[in-house]
Write a protein that holds these residues in place. Sequence first.
Motif, PDB file in Angstrom:
ATOM      1  N   ALA A 148       0.822  -1.207   0.000  1.00 28.90           N
ATOM      2  CA  ALA A 148       0.000   0.000   0.000  1.00 28.90           C
ATOM      3  C   ALA A 148       0.857   1.258   0.000  1.00 28.90           C
ATOM      4  CB  ALA A 148      -0.935  -0.009   1.207  1.00 28.90           C
ATOM      5  N   ALA A 149       1.946   1.252   0.774  1.00 23.62           N
ATOM      6  CA  ALA A 149       2.817   2.426   0.852  1.00 23.62           C
ATOM      7  C   ALA A 149       3.537   2.670  -0.472  1.00 23.62           C
ATOM      8  CB  ALA A 149       3.832   2.242   1.975  1.00 23.62           C
ATOM      9  N   ALA A 152       1.012   4.040  -3.032  1.00 24.80           N
ATOM     10  CA  ALA A 152       0.683   5.445  -2.754  1.00 24.80           C
ATOM     11  C   ALA A 152       1.827   6.365  -3.154  1.00 24.80           C
ATOM     12  CB  ALA A 152       0.358   5.604  -1.269  1.00 24.80           C
ATOM     13  N   ALA A 153       3.071   5.920  -2.928  1.00 24.40           N
ATOM     14  CA  ALA A 153       4.220   6.748  -3.274  1.00 24.40           C
ATOM     15  C   ALA A 153       4.376   6.902  -4.787  1.00 24.40           C
ATOM     16  CB  ALA A 153       5.493   6.151  -2.683  1.00 24.40           C
ATOM     17  N   ASP A 155       1.757   7.072  -6.844  1.00 26.02           N
ATOM     18  CA  ASP A 155       0.564   7.736  -7.363  1.00 26.02           C
ATOM     19  C   ASP A 155       0.928   9.130  -7.872  1.00 26.02           C
ATOM     20  OD1 ASP A 155      -1.855   8.934  -7.890  1.00 26.02           O
ATOM     21  OD2 ASP A 155      -2.783   8.419  -5.974  1.00 26.02           O
ATOM     22  N   ALA A 158      -0.588  12.058  -5.976  1.00 25.93           N
ATOM     23  CA  ALA A 158      -0.385  12.194  -4.529  1.00 25.93           C
ATOM     24  C   ALA A 158       0.264  13.535  -4.205  1.00 25.93           C
ATOM     25  CB  ALA A 158       0.483  11.058  -4.019  1.00 25.93           C
ATOM     26  N   GLU A 160       1.793  13.971  -1.277  1.00 29.86           N
ATOM     27  CA  GLU A 160       2.899  13.704  -0.364  1.00 29.86           C
ATOM     28  C   GLU A 160       4.141  13.282  -1.138  1.00 29.86           C
ATOM     29  OE1 GLU A 160       1.609  11.494   3.272  1.00 29.86           O
ATOM     30  OE2 GLU A 160      -0.227  11.292   2.128  1.00 29.86           O
ATOM     31  N   CYS A 162       7.226  11.251  -2.821  1.00 32.99           N
ATOM     32  CA  CYS A 162       7.301  10.034  -3.609  1.00 32.99           C
ATOM     33  C   CYS A 162       8.665   9.384  -3.367  1.00 32.99           C
ATOM     34  CB  CYS A 162       7.100  10.341  -5.087  1.00 32.99           C
ATOM     35  SG  CYS A 162       8.300  11.502  -5.761  1.00 32.99           S
ATOM     36  N   ARG A 170       5.075   6.906   4.750  1.00 33.46           N
ATOM     37  CA  ARG A 170       3.740   6.319   4.836  1.00 33.46           C
ATOM     38  C   ARG A 170       3.726   5.045   5.675  1.00 33.46           C
ATOM     39  NH1 ARG A 170       4.293   8.686  -0.186  1.00 33.46           N
ATOM     40  NH2 ARG A 170       2.496   9.879  -0.968  1.00 33.46           N
TER      41      ARG A 170
END
Length: 213
Positions: A148-149, A152-153, A155, A158, A160, A162, A170
């Motif tokens: 998941a982390a 998300a990185a 994305d 995002a 936040e 990367c 995360r």
Amino acid sequence: MTARSGVVVAGGRSTRFGDREKALAEFEGDPLLRRVADRVVRVVDELVVNCRADQVGPFRRALADAPCEPRFAVDEAPDRGPVAGLLTGLRAADAPVAVATACDMPTLDPGLLDSLFADARGETGAVPTFDGRPQPLAAVYRVEPAVAACAAALDPDADEACGFGGVLDRLDPVVLPERTVRERADAAAFRNVNAPGDLRAGEASEACGSHLP
């Protein structure tokens, strides 16, 4: 279910190696990938090698007769960087926890890797610090939250951070202080091969920062 997985990220292209495949370059008589795999399999139950589709055949030959038959996790979209490679490898892992490393770290210390599994119990992962920086590709991760982390990185929308910095932010794993790490292993455990000159025994570069953004 497998108790422990080992994920070797090997799908990147090294411009400093020119047309050569870095993972197959010989270090002390063995391909780098084989050197790393032989160390990782001492502390895991399965080996997952992340790579590009064109690498599967050569890598399979390099790992022939390895102590643990590898499974190959092929990147759907190549050349997206080591975080994407780690994500692909973790998604293919059968165990709930995995040690992750890169194919260019031929002097890894299996004892250090084994100790990180204990540090990761009850946590999302355990990441050692060396030379003042976390080493995300010499670390142990709880697979589900790490997937998941990483996703998300990667994305693009995002807000936040990367890269591996974003993954660790995360995930919030245990980050081992450098003093503790140095008590368990010497600097050779964090050396990596960045260029052909590093293939000479004892001349690999320290890995700190080489897999970070």
